[in-house]
Every structure is written in structure tokens, then in C-alpha cells.
Design an enzyme around this catalytic site. Structure first.
Site, PDB file in Angstrom:
ATOM      1  N   LYS A  97     -12.915  -7.346  10.556  1.00 28.45           N
ATOM      2  CA  LYS A  97     -11.601  -7.243   9.968  1.00 28.45           C
ATOM      3  C   LYS A  97     -10.386  -7.623  10.621  1.00 28.45           C
ATOM      4  CE  LYS A  97      -8.596  -5.220   7.126  1.00 28.45           C
ATOM      5  NZ  LYS A  97      -8.424  -5.717   5.846  1.00 28.45           N
ATOM      6  N   LYS A 102       0.704  -5.567  11.655  1.00 26.65           N
ATOM      7  CA  LYS A 102       0.278  -4.618  12.713  1.00 26.65           C
ATOM      8  C   LYS A 102      -1.060  -5.071  13.264  1.00 26.65           C
ATOM      9  CE  LYS A 102      -1.988  -1.265   9.804  1.00 26.65           C
ATOM     10  NZ  LYS A 102      -3.373  -1.566  10.267  1.00 26.65           N
ATOM     11  N   ASN A 110      -7.876 -10.630   8.983  1.00 29.70           N
ATOM     12  CA  ASN A 110      -6.517 -10.863   8.672  1.00 29.70           C
ATOM     13  C   ASN A 110      -5.852 -11.688   9.557  1.00 29.70           C
ATOM     14  OD1 ASN A 110      -6.600  -9.116   6.769  1.00 29.70           O
ATOM     15  ND2 ASN A 110      -5.794  -7.308   7.871  1.00 29.70           N
ATOM     16  N   ARG A 161      -6.613  -5.949  -1.373  1.00 29.31           N
ATOM     17  CA  ARG A 161      -4.815  -6.495  -1.351  1.00 29.31           C
ATOM     18  C   ARG A 161      -4.536  -5.438  -2.632  1.00 29.31           C
ATOM     19  NH1 ARG A 161      -5.916 -11.992  -4.152  1.00 29.31           N
ATOM     20  NH2 ARG A 161      -7.309 -10.563  -5.298  1.00 29.31           N
ATOM     21  N   CYS A 204      -0.335  -4.579   6.664  1.00 30.88           N
ATOM     22  CA  CYS A 204      -1.527  -5.021   7.509  1.00 30.88           C
ATOM     23  C   CYS A 204      -1.310  -6.080   8.427  1.00 30.88           C
ATOM     24  CB  CYS A 204      -2.565  -5.025   6.532  1.00 30.88           C
ATOM     25  SG  CYS A 204      -3.142  -3.893   5.753  1.00 30.88           S
ATOM     26  N   ASP A 237      -6.154  15.036   1.757  1.00 31.96           N
ATOM     27  CA  ASP A 237      -4.896  14.328   2.600  1.00 31.96           C
ATOM     28  C   ASP A 237      -3.919  15.587   3.079  1.00 31.96           C
ATOM     29  OD1 ASP A 237      -3.388  11.369   2.297  1.00 31.96           O
ATOM     30  OD2 ASP A 237      -2.319  12.875   2.857  1.00 31.96           O
ATOM     31  N   PHE A 282     -11.161  -4.620   2.484  1.00 28.01           N
ATOM     32  CA  PHE A 282     -10.553  -5.966   2.324  1.00 28.01           C
ATOM     33  C   PHE A 282      -9.693  -6.060   1.007  1.00 28.01           C
ATOM     34  CE2 PHE A 282     -14.133  -6.568   4.967  1.00 28.01           C
ATOM     35  CZ  PHE A 282     -13.796  -7.334   6.181  1.00 28.01           C
ATOM     36  N   HIS A 294       0.909 -20.844   0.834  1.00 28.62           N
ATOM     37  CA  HIS A 294       2.205 -20.839   0.081  1.00 28.62           C
ATOM     38  C   HIS A 294       3.208 -20.613   1.112  1.00 28.62           C
ATOM     39  CE1 HIS A 294       0.216 -20.855  -3.885  1.00 28.62           C
ATOM     40  NE2 HIS A 294      -0.552 -19.879  -3.119  1.00 28.62           N
ATOM     41  N   ALA A 295       4.123 -21.386   1.327  1.00 26.72           N
ATOM     42  CA  ALA A 295       5.356 -21.365   2.266  1.00 26.72           C
ATOM     43  C   ALA A 295       6.347 -20.248   1.694  1.00 26.72           C
ATOM     44  CB  ALA A 295       5.856 -22.807   2.350  1.00 26.72           C
TER      45      ALA A 295
HETATM   46  N1  LIG Z   1      -2.728  -1.088   2.551  1.00 27.66           N
HETATM   47  C1  LIG Z   1      -3.738  -1.924   2.632  1.00 27.66           C
HETATM   48  O1  LIG Z   1      -3.409  -2.982   1.749  1.00 27.66           O
HETATM   49  C2  LIG Z   1      -4.730  -2.030   3.210  1.00 27.66           C
HETATM   50  C3  LIG Z   1      -6.095  -3.017   3.213  1.00 27.66           C
HETATM   51  C4  LIG Z   1      -7.098  -3.070   3.928  1.00 27.66           C
HETATM   52  C5  LIG Z   1      -7.003  -1.907   4.924  1.00 27.66           C
HETATM   53  N2  LIG Z   1      -6.205  -1.146   5.196  1.00 27.66           N
HETATM   54  C6  LIG Z   1      -6.153   0.114   6.140  1.00 27.66           C
HETATM   55  O2  LIG Z   1      -6.414   1.220   5.869  1.00 27.66           O
HETATM   56  C7  LIG Z   1      -5.785   2.167   6.562  1.00 27.66           C
HETATM   57  C8  LIG Z   1      -5.122   3.068   5.595  1.00 27.66           C
HETATM   58  O3  LIG Z   1      -3.915   2.383   5.149  1.00 27.66           O
HETATM   59  P1  LIG Z   1      -3.062   2.733   4.058  1.00 27.66           P
HETATM   60  O4  LIG Z   1      -2.156   1.787   3.488  1.00 27.66           O
HETATM   61  O5  LIG Z   1      -4.009   3.511   2.822  1.00 27.66           O
HETATM   62  O6  LIG Z   1      -2.182   3.907   4.512  1.00 27.66           O
HETATM   63  P2  LIG Z   1      -1.147   4.977   4.005  1.00 27.66           P
HETATM   64  O7  LIG Z   1      -0.324   5.352   4.850  1.00 27.66           O
HETATM   65  O8  LIG Z   1      -1.102   4.752   2.507  1.00 27.66           O
HETATM   66  O9  LIG Z   1      -2.391   6.587   3.595  1.00 27.66           O
HETATM   67  C9  LIG Z   1      -2.959   7.099   4.689  1.00 27.66           C
HETATM   68  C10 LIG Z   1      -2.985   8.548   4.218  1.00 27.66           C
HETATM   69  O10 LIG Z   1      -3.456   9.231   5.261  1.00 27.66           O
HETATM   70  C11 LIG Z   1      -2.975  10.673   5.202  1.00 27.66           C
HETATM   71  N3  LIG Z   1      -3.626  11.274   6.463  1.00 27.66           N
HETATM   72  C12 LIG Z   1      -3.184  10.900   7.874  1.00 27.66           C
HETATM   73  N4  LIG Z   1      -3.915  11.752   8.713  1.00 27.66           N
HETATM   74  C13 LIG Z   1      -4.380  12.464   8.068  1.00 27.66           C
HETATM   75  C14 LIG Z   1      -5.535  13.276   8.331  1.00 27.66           C
HETATM   76  N5  LIG Z   1      -5.852  13.709   9.607  1.00 27.66           N
HETATM   77  N6  LIG Z   1      -6.330  14.122   7.676  1.00 27.66           N
HETATM   78  C15 LIG Z   1      -5.902  13.846   6.045  1.00 27.66           C
HETATM   79  N7  LIG Z   1      -4.969  12.949   5.639  1.00 27.66           N
HETATM   80  C16 LIG Z   1      -4.486  12.247   6.586  1.00 27.66           C
HETATM   81  C17 LIG Z   1      -1.626  10.286   5.245  1.00 27.66           C
HETATM   82  O11 LIG Z   1      -0.805  11.516   4.632  1.00 27.66           O
HETATM   83  C18 LIG Z   1      -1.528   9.291   4.243  1.00 27.66           C
HETATM   84  O12 LIG Z   1      -1.490   9.725   2.983  1.00 27.66           O
HETATM   85  C19 LIG Z   1      -5.004   1.449   7.563  1.00 27.66           C
HETATM   86  O13 LIG Z   1      -5.934   1.480   8.787  1.00 27.66           O
HETATM   87  C20 LIG Z   1      -4.569   0.349   7.307  1.00 27.66           C
HETATM   88  O14 LIG Z   1      -4.823  -0.978   7.935  1.00 27.66           O
HETATM   89  C21 LIG Z   1      -4.988  -0.861   4.513  1.00 27.66           C
END
Ligand SMILES: NC(=O)c1ccc[n+]([C@@H]2O[C@H](COP(=O)([O-])OP(=O)(O)OC[C@H]3O[C@@H](n4cnc5c(N)ncnc54)[C@H](O)[C@@H]3O)[C@@H](O)[C@H]2O)c1
Length: 434
Positions: A207, A266, A211, A154, A263, A30, A152, A254-255
Site C-alpha cells: 500500500k 501522510k 501511494n 480513490r 492519503c 463508529d 486502494f 498531470h502537472a
Molecule cells: N480516504 C481515502 O481515499 C483512503 C483510501 C485508501 C485508504 N485509506 C486509509 O483508510 C483509513 C481510513 O481513512 P478514511 O479516509 O476513511 O478516514 P475517516 O477519518 O474518513 O474515517 C475514520 C472513521 O473512524 C472513526 N473511528 C476512529 N476511531 C474509532 C474507533 N476506535 N472505533 C470506531 N470508529 C472509530 C472516526 O470517527 C471516523 O469516522 C486510513 O488509514 C486511510 O489512510 C483512505
């Protein structure tokens, strides 16, 4: 297998820890130094049940490590996952792919030997093609494949969802990539989890379609709830009555105050924009986005009405700020519309959330008083509003709450209480669609 996970957020950290738990050798990378330092100290930067034990267990076993150094993490990896954020791009609603493309460039420079680059982030149709072009441009000699493997899980049940998914979807264009993905997910394959191979564009669209469908289901029952309120029907019974039909299914009926989270808002918007761009608009999802946006604001009016037509100068206790229970995630939470809406109409807010208050302080107006628990929040308040159905709010000591309050008004936006029972305790009770 050696796995590199780019992005150690809600998805990357859970996926990385679960892959390590399957026995793979995983490095989470990260750019956020504070996050990596915390993980290396054994601290978990997010709240997700069970994640601390999983992460630290695999860290101590030597299967999971953390770094900010992408070259170190990616070199020698069989598979590199891109799990960075894809938030809404400012101005036009498309997914912002700048983090994905930046990661692709970094991976291209760092990879050694045959590498499968996998987009796990939720990305619009055609993104894997663009990732392939970027990597090819930076490394014309590179030996790699690009695959799509949407996630997928949650939040709040992320580990279980990752380890026992309904299905794993993989979009790949060549057998070499499919073989690596099969090996990575083999532990699930033994559990007979369906591993669905498609082409990359199909996988990317699955995906968004999933959603958008779930967001549509929620929005549908929310509008039925409004109709129930006008007609004297009970939305919970309607949900049960339709959900028992196997073609419909019980879940996501669930209302409530409208969907939120990191997610659905966006992703529905990005799907709408993609569909418009390709000349195949999805009107049903366009409507879902519009109805849901308005709904969150309508909840402000619902509270005001329950308070006798005005909240000006009144104190409102708010229980639950995160977009759902068992997470600290505040992204696009309904509370971010409802609470400022109430403040704009003159209310003072006393709020409580078991995990979300730290993040909420950055996102909500400064005037809010954060409290130690539901009864503290209720002190001297003219009404209590339940926005998130945390377990801690499901069995409140109603006489104790009533004693703390100035007026016994309970607005339950998640329908977690039995109307007759709350009324018996002397409350004015307002819920959704009942
Ligand atoms: N959160 C969910 O429940 C969920 C579920 C399914 C899919 N997703 C998808 O997964 C993706 C990530 O979501 P998230 O909730 O984990 O996001 P998040 O913001 O929690 O995590 C993203 C991480 O990526 C890091 N990052 C950004 N650019 C980087 C780079 N170039 N190199 C290294 N690290 C970098 C950020 O610092 C951050 O820690 C999104 O596309 C989201 O739509 C999320």
C-alpha cells in the site's frame, strides 16, 4: 458472511456498503455518534457520488446497519475490518496508530467465535503483528487471525474502485484467514479480479509503495513542468509523449499545484519514517515529500507574478478548494497552503467549491467570502485562480466571467483550458508547464 466495519469514514462506509451490496450482512460501527445517527436517518455524512443510493438501498434491504455499540456489531462477525484513520502523528511524521490499537482492544473484548480481524486502514509494516499481540493480550483464549487488506479506492470514484478494483491484496499468515477473505471477495473473483495473497508485512508495504510511487509520478511531471516553462516546451505534450509508452503509462502525469488529499501526503511521510527507522532510507520519496511541500507554496508566487508582482489589496477569486473534484474532502488540499499564502500577501479571497465550502470554513481564514458560483466569485476580482478541476469549471462562459472581473486574468493550476482559446477571449492566461 457477517462483517463488522470499524470506522464509517470515506473508506469504512464505502467498503461496508459495497460488501453489503455483494450480499454480506454488514454492520458499520463508529465512535462518532452524530455520524451514526445521521446514517440511521438515511443521511450520508460525506460527499461521494452514488453513495447515498448504495447505502440506503442496502439499509432498506436489511443488509447494512449502523451502530456506536462495538460489542453489538462485532459479536458473531466472521470478519471485523479496522478502517479508522491513521493520520500523521504530531511531531515526527510517523502514522498515528492510536485509533487502530484502540479498535483492536475493543474488538478483542467483543468478538465471539472464530474471527478474522482485518486491517483495512493504511498502516506501517508490522502493525498487524502488533494488533495480534494486543488482541492476544486482552483475550488469551480468543480464536482469531489477523490479516491485512489495504484499500486502494480513490475518493470521487470510490464505489467503482471498490467493486472493480485492479487487484485485491490480502496479507495473511494462515489458511483459515485466507479462506474467509476469499469468500468475502468472491463476487470480485468471479469478475477475474486478481486476488493477491502475500504475507502480512508485504501487504502492508504494498500500500505504501503504491501511494509513494504515484506521488513520485506526480512530482516528477510537476518538475518537468517547471522545466517546460523555462524552455518553451509543453508539459501536456511531454506527458502524452511519455505516457503512450506502455512502460510508463498515462495516468498520474498531470502537472498541477502538487499532490494533496487524505492519503499521499501522510503516506509518503510515514513511508519515509518507516524506512529510516529500519535503516533503509528511501531517498527518492524523501525528495518527493520535500519538493511537493515547496511546490504548493510556489503556487502562491505564481499567482502573484500573474497579478503583476503583488496581490496586496487585490481581490482573488478562487475556484475549487477540495484536494480533487467529486469529493468534499479538504484534508491536505493544496488550497490550504495557497489561499492562506495569498491572504498573507495582502489578498482578499472570494472562493467557491461545489462540495467543499462547509469543511473549508473550519480550515481556512475567516476573512474569505464564500460565493454562490464561479461568476459570483469573479465579481470585482483582479484575477481568477482555478485550484481544483471540478467539471463545473471546465466550460466556463468566459465572456461572462470577464464581465464580472475587474481584470481578465486567469491562472489555471490544472491546465483545463486551451491557452490560445482563453487568450482569444482577451484573458491573460497562466497555466502549468505550458
Ligand atoms: N480516504 C481515502 O481515499 C483512503 C483510501 C485508501 C485508504 N485509506 C486509509 O483508510 C483509513 C481510513 O481513512 P478514511 O479516509 O476513511 O478516514 P475517516 O477519518 O474518513 O474515517 C475514520 C472513521 O473512524 C472513526 N473511528 C476512529 N476511531 C474509532 C474507533 N476506535 N472505533 C470506531 N470508529 C472509530 C472516526 O470517527 C471516523 O469516522 C486510513 O488509514 C486511510 O489512510 C483512505
Amino acid at each position: 458472511m457477517k462483517v463488522a466495519m470499524i470506522g464509517a469514514g470515506y473508506v469504512g462506509l464505502v467498503s461496508g456498503a459495497c460488501f453489503a451490496d455483494f450480499g454480506h450482512q454488514v454492520v458499520c460501527i463508529d465512535t462518532n455518534t452524530a455520524k451514526i445517527e445521521a446514517l440511521n436517518r438515511g443521511e450520508i455524512p460525506i460527499y461521494e457520488p452514488g453513495l447515498d443510493v448504495l447505502v440506503n438501498g442496502n439499509r432498506f434491504a436489511g443488509r447494512l446497519s449502523f451502530t456506536t455499540d462495538i460489542a453489538e456489531g462485532v459479536a458473531g462477525a466472521d470478519a471485523v475490518f479496522i478502517a479508522v484513520g491513521t493520520p500523521t502523528r504530531r511531531g515526527d511524521g510517523h502514522a498515528d496508530l492510536s485509533y487502530v490499537y484502540a479498535a483492536a482492544e475493543d474488538i478483542a473484548r467483543a468478538m465471539t467465535g472464530y474471527t478474522v480481524i482485518v486491517t483495512k486502514s493504511t498502516v506501517p509494516v508490522g502493525t498487524a503483528d502488533e494488533v495480534e499481540r494486543i488482541v492476544r493480550r486482552v483475550r488469551p483464549d480468543g480464536d482469531f487471525s489477523v490479516a491485512s487488506n489495504p484499500e486502494f479506492l480513490r475518493e470521487g470514484a470510490a464505489i467503482d474502485d471498490f467493486k472493480r478494483p485492479d487487484r485485491v491484496v490480502v496479507g495473511a499468515e494462515d489458511e483459515r484467514a485466507r479462506e474467509v477473505m476469499r469468500k468475502l471477495y468472491r463476487p470480485l473473483y468471479l469478475n477475474e479480479t486478481p486476488l493477491l495473497f502475500t504475507n502480512r508485512r508485504t501487504s502492508e508495504l504494498i500500500k505504501y509503495a503504491a501511494n509513494a510511487f504515484l506521488a513520485t509520478k506526480i512530482t516528477f511531471i510537476n518538475e518537468i513542468a517547471d522545466l517546460c516553462e523555462k524552455t518553451g516546451a509543453n508539459v501536456q505534450d511531454v506527458s502524452r509523449g511519455i505516457g503512450l509508452d506502455g512502460r510508463i503509462g498515462k495516468k498520474f502525469l498531470h502537472a498541477g499545484p502538487g499532490y494533496g488529499g487524505s492519503c499521499f501526503p501522510k503516506d509518503t511521510l510515514a513511508l519515509v519514517r518507516t524506512a529510516q527507522q529500519f535503516g533503509a532510507p528511501i531517498h527518492i520519496v524523501e525528495t518527493v515529500v520535500e519538493v511537493n511541500t515547496k511546490r504548493k507554496l510556489k503556487m502562491v508566487d505564481k499567482v502573484i507574478e500573474a497579478c503583476g508582482g503583488s496581490v496586496d489589496g487585490k481581490t482573488i477569486a478562487v475556484l475549487g478548494l477540495t484536494f480533487k473534484p467529486e469529493t468534499d474532502d479538504m484534508r491536505d488540499a493544496p488550497s490550504l497552503d495557497i489561499v492562506p499564502g495569498l491572504i498573507a500577501r495582502g489578498a482578499r479571497i472570494r472562493a467557491h467549491d461545489p462540495q467543499g465550502m462547509k469543511e473549508a470554513k473550519h480550515l481556512l481564514p475567516e476573512s474569505i467570502t464564500y460565493c454562490d458560483g464561479p461568476y459570483d466569485a469573479g465579481k470585482g476580482a483582479d484575477a481568477v485562480v482555478i485550484i481544483t478541476e471540478w467539471n463545473a469549471y471546465r466550460a466556463l462562459d468566459l465572456p461572462r466571467l470577464k464581465q464580472a472581473l475587474k481584470a481578465p486574468v486567469l491562472i489555471d493550476l490544472r491546465n483545463i483550458y486551451e491557452p490560445a482559446e482563453v487568450a482569444r477571449q482577451g484573458f491573460t492566461y497562466v497555466s502549468v508547464g505550458r
